[in-house]
Design a protein around this motif. Structure first.
Motif, PDB file in Angstrom:
ATOM      1  N   ASN A  89       0.822  -1.223   0.000  1.00 50.23           N
ATOM      2  CA  ASN A  89       0.000   0.000   0.000  1.00 50.23           C
ATOM      3  C   ASN A  89       0.846   1.258   0.000  1.00 50.23           C
ATOM      4  OD1 ASN A  89      -2.407  -1.334  -0.121  1.00 50.23           O
ATOM      5  ND2 ASN A  89      -2.906  -1.127   2.046  1.00 50.23           N
ATOM      6  N   LEU A  90       1.987   1.210   0.680  1.00 48.64           N
ATOM      7  CA  LEU A  90       2.854   2.381   0.739  1.00 48.64           C
ATOM      8  C   LEU A  90       3.545   2.594  -0.597  1.00 48.64           C
ATOM      9  CD1 LEU A  90       4.186   1.520   4.252  1.00 48.64           C
ATOM     10  CD2 LEU A  90       2.857   3.538   3.713  1.00 48.64           C
ATOM     11  N   GLY A  91       3.924   1.488  -1.231  1.00 47.36           N
ATOM     12  CA  GLY A  91       4.566   1.598  -2.545  1.00 47.36           C
ATOM     13  C   GLY A  91       3.621   2.152  -3.594  1.00 47.36           C
ATOM     14  N   LEU A  92       2.356   1.733  -3.514  1.00 47.72           N
ATOM     15  CA  LEU A  92       1.377   2.178  -4.509  1.00 47.72           C
ATOM     16  C   LEU A  92       0.831   3.564  -4.182  1.00 47.72           C
ATOM     17  CD1 LEU A  92      -0.563  -1.195  -4.961  1.00 47.72           C
ATOM     18  CD2 LEU A  92       1.060  -0.172  -6.544  1.00 47.72           C
ATOM     19  N   ASN A  93       0.986   3.979  -2.942  1.00 45.26           N
ATOM     20  CA  ASN A  93       0.478   5.287  -2.520  1.00 45.26           C
ATOM     21  C   ASN A  93       1.562   6.007  -1.709  1.00 45.26           C
ATOM     22  OD1 ASN A  93      -0.937   7.476  -1.585  1.00 45.26           O
ATOM     23  ND2 ASN A  93      -2.341   6.293  -0.302  1.00 45.26           N
ATOM     24  N   PRO A  94       2.550   6.575  -2.378  1.00 45.45           N
ATOM     25  CA  PRO A  94       3.698   7.172  -1.670  1.00 45.45           C
ATOM     26  C   PRO A  94       3.313   8.295  -0.719  1.00 45.45           C
ATOM     27  CG  PRO A  94       4.166   6.976  -4.019  1.00 45.45           C
ATOM     28  CD  PRO A  94       2.732   6.636  -3.846  1.00 45.45           C
ATOM     29  N   GLN A  95       2.208   8.969  -0.972  1.00 44.99           N
ATOM     30  CA  GLN A  95       1.792  10.037  -0.063  1.00 44.99           C
ATOM     31  C   GLN A  95       1.500   9.495   1.321  1.00 44.99           C
ATOM     32  OE1 GLN A  95       1.929  13.347  -0.559  1.00 44.99           O
ATOM     33  NE2 GLN A  95       1.363  13.518   1.605  1.00 44.99           N
ATOM     34  N   LEU A  96       1.008   8.258   1.357  1.00 42.15           N
ATOM     35  CA  LEU A  96       0.730   7.630   2.647  1.00 42.15           C
ATOM     36  C   LEU A  96       2.029   7.460   3.438  1.00 42.15           C
ATOM     37  CD1 LEU A  96      -1.271   6.307   4.613  1.00 42.15           C
ATOM     38  CD2 LEU A  96      -0.970   4.160   3.383  1.00 42.15           C
ATOM     39  N   ALA A  97       3.097   7.121   2.742  1.00 40.45           N
ATOM     40  CA  ALA A  97       4.402   6.966   3.414  1.00 40.45           C
ATOM     41  C   ALA A  97       4.834   8.311   4.022  1.00 40.45           C
ATOM     42  CB  ALA A  97       5.456   6.460   2.428  1.00 40.45           C
ATOM     43  N   VAL A  98       4.617   9.396   3.294  1.00 42.49           N
ATOM     44  CA  VAL A  98       4.961  10.727   3.812  1.00 42.49           C
ATOM     45  C   VAL A  98       4.101  11.040   5.043  1.00 42.49           C
ATOM     46  CG1 VAL A  98       4.930  13.198   3.279  1.00 42.49           C
ATOM     47  CG2 VAL A  98       5.703  11.573   1.553  1.00 42.49           C
ATOM     48  N   LEU A 133      10.486   0.860  -1.564  1.00 41.15           N
ATOM     49  CA  LEU A 133      11.797   1.475  -1.311  1.00 41.15           C
ATOM     50  C   LEU A 133      11.775   2.938  -1.745  1.00 41.15           C
ATOM     51  CD1 LEU A 133      14.431  -1.219  -2.464  1.00 41.15           C
ATOM     52  CD2 LEU A 133      13.707  -0.664  -0.167  1.00 41.15           C
ATOM     53  N   GLU A 134      11.246   3.179  -2.942  1.00 46.75           N
ATOM     54  CA  GLU A 134      11.203   4.559  -3.457  1.00 46.75           C
ATOM     55  C   GLU A 134      10.337   5.451  -2.573  1.00 46.75           C
ATOM     56  OE1 GLU A 134      14.048   4.647  -5.622  1.00 46.75           O
ATOM     57  OE2 GLU A 134      12.847   6.455  -5.847  1.00 46.75           O
ATOM     58  N   ALA A 135       9.184   4.918  -2.175  1.00 51.45           N
ATOM     59  CA  ALA A 135       8.275   5.706  -1.326  1.00 51.45           C
ATOM     60  C   ALA A 135       8.957   6.028   0.008  1.00 51.45           C
ATOM     61  CB  ALA A 135       6.971   4.936  -1.098  1.00 51.45           C
ATOM     62  N   ARG A 137      12.192   6.211   0.554  1.00 52.00           N
ATOM     63  CA  ARG A 137      13.275   7.191   0.312  1.00 52.00           C
ATOM     64  C   ARG A 137      12.709   8.598   0.372  1.00 52.00           C
ATOM     65  NH1 ARG A 137      15.382   3.390  -3.568  1.00 52.00           N
ATOM     66  NH2 ARG A 137      17.314   2.684  -2.596  1.00 52.00           N
ATOM     67  N   LYS A 138      11.613   8.786  -0.344  1.00 50.22           N
ATOM     68  CA  LYS A 138      11.039  10.141  -0.436  1.00 50.22           C
ATOM     69  C   LYS A 138      10.505  10.590   0.914  1.00 50.22           C
ATOM     70  CE  LYS A 138      10.186  10.146  -5.334  1.00 50.22           C
ATOM     71  NZ  LYS A 138       9.457   9.373  -6.317  1.00 50.22           N
ATOM     72  N   ALA A 139       9.946   9.633   1.649  1.00 58.79           N
ATOM     73  CA  ALA A 139       9.368   9.983   2.955  1.00 58.79           C
ATOM     74  C   ALA A 139      10.413   9.991   4.061  1.00 58.79           C
ATOM     75  CB  ALA A 139       8.253   8.988   3.303  1.00 58.79           C
ATOM     76  N   LYS A 140      11.603   9.505   3.752  1.00 61.15           N
ATOM     77  CA  LYS A 140      12.712   9.389   4.729  1.00 61.15           C
ATOM     78  C   LYS A 140      12.331   8.472   5.898  1.00 61.15           C
ATOM     79  CE  LYS A 140      15.128  13.798   3.778  1.00 61.15           C
ATOM     80  NZ  LYS A 140      14.602  13.990   2.444  1.00 61.15           N
ATOM     81  N   ILE A 141      11.794   7.326   5.542  1.00 67.17           N
ATOM     82  CA  ILE A 141      11.512   6.290   6.546  1.00 67.17           C
ATOM     83  C   ILE A 141      12.506   5.155   6.327  1.00 67.17           C
ATOM     84  CG2 ILE A 141       9.847   4.563   7.324  1.00 67.17           C
ATOM     85  CD1 ILE A 141       7.632   6.166   6.528  1.00 67.17           C
ATOM     86  N   GLY A 142      13.034   4.620   7.420  1.00 67.36           N
ATOM     87  CA  GLY A 142      13.933   3.476   7.294  1.00 67.36           C
ATOM     88  C   GLY A 142      13.148   2.177   7.126  1.00 67.36           C
TER      89      GLY A 142
END
Lengths: 571, 159
Positions: free
Chosen positions: A203-212, A245-247, A249-254
């Motif tokens: 879900n985070l990969g498909l919706n990067p805003q959620l990761a942020v 991984l990309e999401a 990176r952008k959100a700066k989550i480990g």
């Protein structure tokens, strides 16, 4: 692996009763009969290089199971074992004489909560064949609301004398909870420093805003399932890992990659997974291998074929990395107790302590230096020597005044360079400074910088009914908070779900009919994720992640030989 | 219907608390049970209980019943205590009656003495839920390497 080695590994374990009686006993414990759950004696014994556990039920006979695949390593790991301290305010007042069926957590428990787990939902968008955590079609839905979860967070944080500071939100798939962002905020407000999400990452990969959004709310780490670097080993989320991984990176989550290791299924990709971690060190903090727990009834031969223990996985890693990551680079979790007990003896303040059983976990750190050389931390740190040195100081401090303890503490810290080989330490690394900051100034901020330059490798082996050792359960520090206020250790919650996990969640669940009344558009199938493999394989993140990998182990500065099963992608 | 429960039931209806919930500090929390039953079987035969291990197994078997919320089988006290969801309880969860429980225990080889049996109402929220969420302290641990006197001195100096 050649066919002869395979034949040896796959030989059934057949010892006569007379032979078993003669095996040297290492330890005695209490365990359960896998069939009827009678509490019976467990004998941990040595059989050549292996450590085995044997138990006899008067009604169901003898059970013998592999406990630890390397006797010498077992003896090394138990060197710094110690009893931790439980809760001063246990949630369930009982002496625990019927352990593990008196749980909730009881007075007898020997570790405070190190990592708190809270289940947000039993809904999941996948249906993995080996998983028991998610609701099957027609089963009641367990999905507490924000206020209910907040109450669990506060319950955990009210533990004395040491409340947990790390929280893992889990499921099912936790990102399916519609209030996931608000929940993380509540957890942060309750006082948890570290918040992790146990997720497939899809879900985070498909919706990067959620990761942020979850990062801003306070989530610092994704604890992401990842069983291998090929589609065959990791059908669960091989195609979505690059997006996650990309999401991140952008959100700066480990990210912590979490492979479940099953012999004969994905145990040939452990080295390749470590290499994958090194290729993504900007976002991957750790690879935490979990040798499989064989929960549920399984025939003996099937168990033998699939069972792999911590030293078995470590041995595979050594083989697959051509000897670069060796067995003696690993240390058991209780080694860290030497540091925390030193801090308590020095300061008189309670410290967060990982007092789990030595057979439950292991770890090491890899540093990738500026020349791409892979250096395990114990190549330049004498971990055993350091812990013994700290223990000697603790003994010296006993009965001394606070001032005298400070003097001893400073003397101890000044001796730290003795345990660090500066010639082998990477130039950009100052472990002496970091350890002095922690031991003398109690400054843990430098740990953050440390983690940015390293890849932690962990091993965590959860128990099942066959390997069950009550001594281990008593010391477990991974605890689940239940909706009825109870707190349960991992290997009670998951090994006996019929009286704990599933039972209590069912009490606090809603039938699917009632769920549909408040979620009129919901169907079971609508929760399920269906992937378009072709589309995912054409995404730039997928191509970049898998096509551009370096084999660090094959570099001349390392072993010069490729890591086993380095994935070759057809372009 | 129990008077205490009757009052509570009316209060809930008037305050619009949904079925299966309670209100604390203005917030709603799921509460699967309200007034249920606690039954204690005393003066059991220790030969029939066999030993602590068999008591633990019996406890496991009782807990395996959906309608049993908590069970405690004590070899030392010669006692079984069960908190269960009785047929008359006001909820939609799995239920069991006293006789079914007695039959279950007797199938395990135990004889129940009716005159040593005590059954009472059990307020799940007040007696169980509240104690797990607000547990009492039973001891005061010391930091590693400090005696009680030394630690008391540190605390006194801090004040």
């Amino acid at each position: 692996m050649n066919s002869n080695e395979e034949e040896v590994i796959l030989q059934p374990y057949n010892r006569s009763t007379e032979e078993l009686e003669k095996m040297p006993i290492i330890n005695r414990t209490k365990t359960v009969c896998p069939t009827c759950k009678l509490i019976i004696d467990g004998i941990i014994y040595k059989d050549e290089d292996n450590v085995m556990i044997k138990k006899t039920c008067p009604e169901h006979g003898i059970f013998v199971e592999k406990y630890w695949e390397d006797y010498e390593f077992y003896e090394k790991m138990r060197k710094f074992a110690y009893n931790g301290r439980g809760l001063d305010n246990p949630n369930y007042l009982t002496k625990g004489e019927n352990c593990p069926f008196d749980c909730g957590i009881c007075e007898r428990h020997k570790s405070h909560t190190g990592l708190a787990n809270v289940v947000l939902t039993n809904r999941c968008h996948l249906s993995c064949w080996y998983c028991f955590f998610y609701a099957k079609e027609g089963e009641p839905i367990y999905e507490p609301g924000i206020d209910e979860l907040d109450k669990l967070f506060k319950n955990l944080r009210s533990a004395k004398p040491v409340p947990p500071n790390a929280l893992q939100l889990t499921g099912g798939e936790p990102t399916m909870h519609p209030k996931i962002v608000e929940i993380i905020k509540k957890a942060k407000e309750a006082g948890f420093d570290q918040i992790q999400l146990n997720t497939t990452g899809i879900n985070l990969g498909l919706n990067p805003q959620l990761a942020v959004d979850i990062k801003h709310a306070g989530c610092g780490t994704l604890y992401m399932s990842c069983d291998g670097v090929s589609a065959k080993a990791n059908p669960k989320n091989y195609w979505e890992v690059p997006l996650a991984l990309e999401a991140s990176r952008k959100a700066k989550i480990g990210i912590v990659l979490v492979p479940t290791v099953i012999r004969g299924t994905n145990d040939n990709e452990l080295g390749a997974l470590i290499n994958f971690g090194l290729n993504n060190l900007d976002v991957i903090r750790a690879v935490n291998f979990q040798p499989v727990s064989l929960v549920g009834r399984m025939p003996k031969r099937d168990r033998e074929m699939q069972r792999i223990t911590i030293p078995g996985a470590i041995k595979k890693i050594e083989e697959q990395t051509n000897g670069l990551i060796k067995k003696n680079h690993w240390f058991s979790v209780p080694y860290t107790g030497g540091i925390t007990r030193f801090l308590e003896a020095f300061s008189g303040k309670f410290q967060y302590s990982m007092s789990i059983h030595f057979a439950c976990g292991a770890g090491t750190y890899l540093i990738l230096d500026d020349n791409n050389k892979i250096i395990p931390i114990t190549e330049f740190l004498d971990a055993e020597g350091l812990i013994q040195h700290l223990q000697n100081s603790i003994d010296e401090m006993e009965g001394k005044s606070k001032f005298a303890r400070k003097v001893i503490g400073l003397k101890t810290a000044m001796a730290i360079p003795r345990f660090i080989d500066k010639k082998k330490q990477p130039k950009s690394f100052d472990l002496t400074k970091m350890l002095i900051n922690i031991l003398v100034k109690h400054d843990f901020k430098s740990l953050g910088a440390f983690h940015n330059k390293t890849l932690f490798l962990g091993m965590m082996h959860f128990q099942d009914e066959y390997t069950y050792d009550i001594n281990r359960v008593e010391k477990c520090d991974i605890h689940y908070a239940m909706p009825d206020g109870e707190v349960l250790p991992f290997c009670t919650f998951n090994v006996f779900p019929e009286v704990y996990r599933d039972k209590i969640q069912k009490q606090y669940s809603i039938s699917t009919d009632d769920w549909k009344k408040t979620h009129p558009n919901w169907t079971y199938r609508s929760d399920k994720y269906i992937r378009n493999i072709k589309e995912l394989e054409q995404r730039p993140e997928f191509i970049k992640t898998y096509n551009n990998m370096i084999d660090y182990f094959a570099l001349p500065v390392n072993t010069g030989k490729p890591v086993a099963n380095f994935p070759i992608i057809k372009k | 219907m129990d008077d205490k429960f009757q009052t509570q039931h009316i209060q809930e209806q008037e305050s619009n608390i949904p079925e299966g919930y309670i209100k604390e500090d203005g917030k709603l929390y799921r509460m699967p049970y309200k007034i249920i039953k606690k039954i204690t079987f005393n003066d059991l035969n220790q030969k029939e209980l066999i030993d602590i291990a068999h008591c633990a197994r019996l406890q496991y078997r009782l807990l395996n019943l959906d309608a049993v919320i908590k069970a405690k089988v004590s070899f030392v006290k010669k006692q079984i205590q069960i908190i269960y969801n009785n047929l008359e309880a006001d909820n939609n969860k799995a239920k069991i009656n006293r006789n079914e429980l007695i039959k279950f225990i007797e199938k395990e080889g135990l004889h129940i003495k009716n005159d040593k049996m005590i059954e009472e109402n059990y307020d799940y929220y007040k007696e169980f839920y509240s104690s797990t969420f607000f547990p009492k302290s039973i001891r005061n641990a010391l930091p590693y390497g400090w005696s009680k006197e030394e630690y008391e001195k540190i605390k006194a100096n801090k004040k």
